[in-house]
Design a protein around this motif. Structure first.
Motif, PDB file in Angstrom:
ATOM      1  N   PHE A 160     -19.907 -49.153  -4.161  1.00  0.00           N
ATOM      2  CA  PHE A 160     -20.445 -48.793  -5.304  1.00  0.00           C
ATOM      3  C   PHE A 160     -19.559 -47.874  -6.072  1.00  0.00           C
ATOM      4  O   PHE A 160     -20.065 -47.063  -6.913  1.00  0.00           O
ATOM      5  CB  PHE A 160     -21.848 -48.104  -5.271  1.00  0.00           C
ATOM      6  CG  PHE A 160     -21.979 -47.072  -4.073  1.00  0.00           C
ATOM      7  CD1 PHE A 160     -21.696 -45.866  -4.269  1.00  0.00           C
ATOM      8  CD2 PHE A 160     -22.578 -47.424  -2.852  1.00  0.00           C
ATOM      9  CE1 PHE A 160     -21.847 -45.093  -3.763  1.00  0.00           C
ATOM     10  CE2 PHE A 160     -22.504 -46.357  -2.003  1.00  0.00           C
ATOM     11  CZ  PHE A 160     -22.178 -45.223  -2.116  1.00  0.00           C
ATOM     12  N   GLY A 161     -18.328 -47.969  -6.005  1.00  0.00           N
ATOM     13  CA  GLY A 161     -17.402 -46.916  -6.652  1.00  0.00           C
ATOM     14  C   GLY A 161     -15.957 -46.705  -6.095  1.00  0.00           C
ATOM     15  O   GLY A 161     -15.576 -47.501  -5.150  1.00  0.00           O
ATOM     16  N   SER A 168     -17.821 -33.734  -9.893  1.00  0.00           N
ATOM     17  CA  SER A 168     -18.223 -34.968  -9.972  1.00  0.00           C
ATOM     18  C   SER A 168     -19.667 -35.168  -9.475  1.00  0.00           C
ATOM     19  O   SER A 168     -20.375 -35.956 -10.322  1.00  0.00           O
ATOM     20  CB  SER A 168     -17.545 -35.975  -9.102  1.00  0.00           C
ATOM     21  OG  SER A 168     -17.503 -35.553  -7.728  1.00  0.00           O
ATOM     22  N   GLY A 169     -20.012 -34.321  -8.708  1.00  0.00           N
ATOM     23  CA  GLY A 169     -21.643 -34.549  -8.301  1.00  0.00           C
ATOM     24  C   GLY A 169     -22.626 -34.368  -9.334  1.00  0.00           C
ATOM     25  O   GLY A 169     -23.556 -35.081  -9.710  1.00  0.00           O
ATOM     26  N   PRO A 215     -23.746 -42.604 -11.013  1.00  0.00           N
ATOM     27  CA  PRO A 215     -23.151 -43.975 -11.279  1.00  0.00           C
ATOM     28  C   PRO A 215     -22.954 -44.877 -10.241  1.00  0.00           C
ATOM     29  O   PRO A 215     -22.476 -46.127 -10.636  1.00  0.00           O
ATOM     30  CB  PRO A 215     -21.821 -43.639 -12.081  1.00  0.00           C
ATOM     31  CG  PRO A 215     -21.925 -42.243 -12.406  1.00  0.00           C
ATOM     32  CD  PRO A 215     -23.014 -41.516 -11.568  1.00  0.00           C
ATOM     33  N   ALA A 216     -23.440 -44.556  -9.066  1.00  0.00           N
ATOM     34  CA  ALA A 216     -23.581 -45.531  -7.998  1.00  0.00           C
ATOM     35  C   ALA A 216     -24.143 -46.762  -8.344  1.00  0.00           C
ATOM     36  O   ALA A 216     -23.847 -47.743  -7.938  1.00  0.00           O
ATOM     37  CB  ALA A 216     -24.044 -45.042  -6.904  1.00  0.00           C
ATOM     38  N   ALA A 217     -25.307 -46.490  -9.239  1.00  0.00           N
ATOM     39  CA  ALA A 217     -26.174 -47.571  -9.758  1.00  0.00           C
ATOM     40  C   ALA A 217     -25.464 -48.652 -10.506  1.00  0.00           C
ATOM     41  O   ALA A 217     -25.958 -49.867 -10.601  1.00  0.00           O
ATOM     42  CB  ALA A 217     -27.444 -46.932 -10.582  1.00  0.00           C
ATOM     43  N   VAL A 218     -24.390 -48.330 -11.129  1.00  0.00           N
ATOM     44  CA  VAL A 218     -23.716 -49.417 -11.831  1.00  0.00           C
ATOM     45  C   VAL A 218     -22.013 -49.484 -11.168  1.00  0.00           C
ATOM     46  O   VAL A 218     -21.204 -50.004 -12.054  1.00  0.00           O
ATOM     47  CB  VAL A 218     -23.548 -48.997 -13.379  1.00  0.00           C
ATOM     48  CG1 VAL A 218     -24.777 -49.070 -14.103  1.00  0.00           C
ATOM     49  CG2 VAL A 218     -22.833 -47.513 -13.386  1.00  0.00           C
ATOM     50  N   LEU A 219     -22.194 -49.429 -10.082  1.00  0.00           N
ATOM     51  CA  LEU A 219     -21.171 -49.643  -9.174  1.00  0.00           C
ATOM     52  C   LEU A 219     -19.823 -48.667  -9.664  1.00  0.00           C
ATOM     53  O   LEU A 219     -18.683 -48.834  -9.518  1.00  0.00           O
ATOM     54  CB  LEU A 219     -20.465 -51.021  -9.111  1.00  0.00           C
ATOM     55  CG  LEU A 219     -21.743 -51.983  -8.810  1.00  0.00           C
ATOM     56  CD1 LEU A 219     -21.109 -53.394  -8.848  1.00  0.00           C
ATOM     57  CD2 LEU A 219     -22.540 -51.671  -7.532  1.00  0.00           C
ATOM     58  N   GLU A 220     -19.897 -47.530 -10.103  1.00  0.00           N
ATOM     59  CA  GLU A 220     -18.814 -46.538 -10.478  1.00  0.00           C
ATOM     60  C   GLU A 220     -18.953 -45.040 -10.227  1.00  0.00           C
ATOM     61  O   GLU A 220     -18.506 -44.267 -10.934  1.00  0.00           O
ATOM     62  CB  GLU A 220     -18.819 -46.676 -12.265  1.00  0.00           C
ATOM     63  CG  GLU A 220     -18.376 -47.871 -12.848  1.00  0.00           C
ATOM     64  CD  GLU A 220     -17.002 -48.306 -12.569  1.00  0.00           C
ATOM     65  OE1 GLU A 220     -16.025 -47.605 -11.992  1.00  0.00           O
ATOM     66  OE2 GLU A 220     -16.797 -49.433 -12.962  1.00  0.00           O
ATOM     67  N   ALA A 221     -19.562 -45.153  -9.085  1.00  0.00           N
ATOM     68  CA  ALA A 221     -19.725 -43.745  -8.571  1.00  0.00           C
ATOM     69  C   ALA A 221     -18.130 -43.105  -7.891  1.00  0.00           C
ATOM     70  O   ALA A 221     -17.446 -43.745  -7.714  1.00  0.00           O
ATOM     71  CB  ALA A 221     -20.514 -43.614  -7.224  1.00  0.00           C
ATOM     72  N   MET A 222     -18.265 -41.727  -7.906  1.00  0.00           N
ATOM     73  CA  MET A 222     -17.168 -41.130  -7.317  1.00  0.00           C
ATOM     74  C   MET A 222     -17.695 -40.175  -6.244  1.00  0.00           C
ATOM     75  O   MET A 222     -18.562 -39.376  -6.579  1.00  0.00           O
ATOM     76  CB  MET A 222     -16.394 -40.156  -8.371  1.00  0.00           C
ATOM     77  CG  MET A 222     -15.250 -39.538  -7.803  1.00  0.00           C
ATOM     78  SD  MET A 222     -13.956 -40.669  -7.438  1.00  0.00           S
ATOM     79  CE  MET A 222     -13.422 -40.205  -5.826  1.00  0.00           C
TER      80      MET A 222
END
Length: 270
Positions: free
Chosen positions: A155-156, A173-174, A124-131
């Protein structure tokens, strides 16, 4: 924006997600990012998608980068590090995003004291919502670690964790976006079975998951309490919850996640 150069050896899904997040958040400009990959096709994809600098030469990326991401598969680490070890100076920060490769293993591969941060982001880094979980070694200063945190939080969200928890992070999470996508797909399949168009079903299911996750993060309430608030006595939701319990949903999730962690540990010992 800083004046540092960020390098990536490897241009797969995770590297692409991080690059996308960094550019969209405007922490770094595309001209400040350089990536290498084994195939020209991968480089062409990165160039067309993000406009970053690309090369087939891993050593060029290692030389030019202030912060260097090793974004290749774990089995490739020893080979890649052998290639760049002699030209990697002690001023660089190395960010490893490989599952199962410890600081001790990285130190062994480089065979010299370097600033290394183990990291486990998710796609979800690609939509700025990574953990992302971050674990620095003792050579990384607090200011340098702040630079790394800024990248991951462009990005998150991120948390610094002890290395002993990195395998657990991979499970929770990964790798977990895959579990969530399966859940969304299953909910959409059920909606389609009840007559809803496929595209609409995915939108309803995905937004429900997104909103529910946001409720957990923003209210600070226990997930069980939020679940109870939806379950009216004798209602539709408690009927569905009872069926999920009957089918062993919790046990399936826990078992799958612990299997993921076990595999991560096995990879670290191989």
């Amino acid at each position: 924006m800083t004046d540092k150069t960020i390098g990536f050896i490897g241009g797969g899904n995770m590297a692409s997600a991080i690059i996308s997040g960094m550019i969209h958040s405007r922490l770094y400009q595309k001209e400040q990012i350089i990536a290498s990959a084994r195939s020209q096709a991968t480089l062409d994809r990165l160039l067309n998608a993000y406009g970053i600098r690309v090369t087939l030469d891993n050593q060029e990326v290692a030389c030019r980068s202030d912060i260097l991401f090793l974004a290749v598969k774990p089995y490739m680490y020893e080979e890649i590090i052998r290639e760049i070890r002699d030209i990697t100076d002690e001023g660089k920060i190395i960010v490893s995003i490989a599952a199962g490769i410890s600081h001790a293993r990285l130190n062994q591969y480089f065979d010299k004291p370097l600033k290394i941060v183990r990291a486990m982001p998710n796609t979800p880094a690609a939509v700025l919502e990574a953990m992302s979980a971050l674990t620095p070694n003792s050579y990384v200063t607090s200011d340098e670690m702040q630079n790394v945190i800024e990248i991951f939080e462009s990005f998150g969200k991120s948390e610094i964790v002890p290395e002993s928890l990195m395998d657990a992070v991979i499970g929770v999470s990964g790798s977990s976006p895959a579990y969530v996508y399966m859940f969304i797909e299953a909910m959409a399949d059920a909606a389609v079975a009840d007559g809803m168009p496929r595209a609409q079903a995915y939108k309803f299911a995905a937004q429900a998951v997104y909103g529910s996750a946001k409720m957990v993060l923003e209210t600070g309430m226990h997930p069980g309490a939020l679940k109870d608030a939806v379950c009216s006595p004798g209602g539709t939701t408690i009927a569905a919850v009872a069926k999920l319990e009957e089918q062993g949903m919790r046990n399936a999730v826990i078992s799958a996640q612990r299997c993921c962690v076990k595999r991560s540990k096995e990879m670290g010992n191989s």
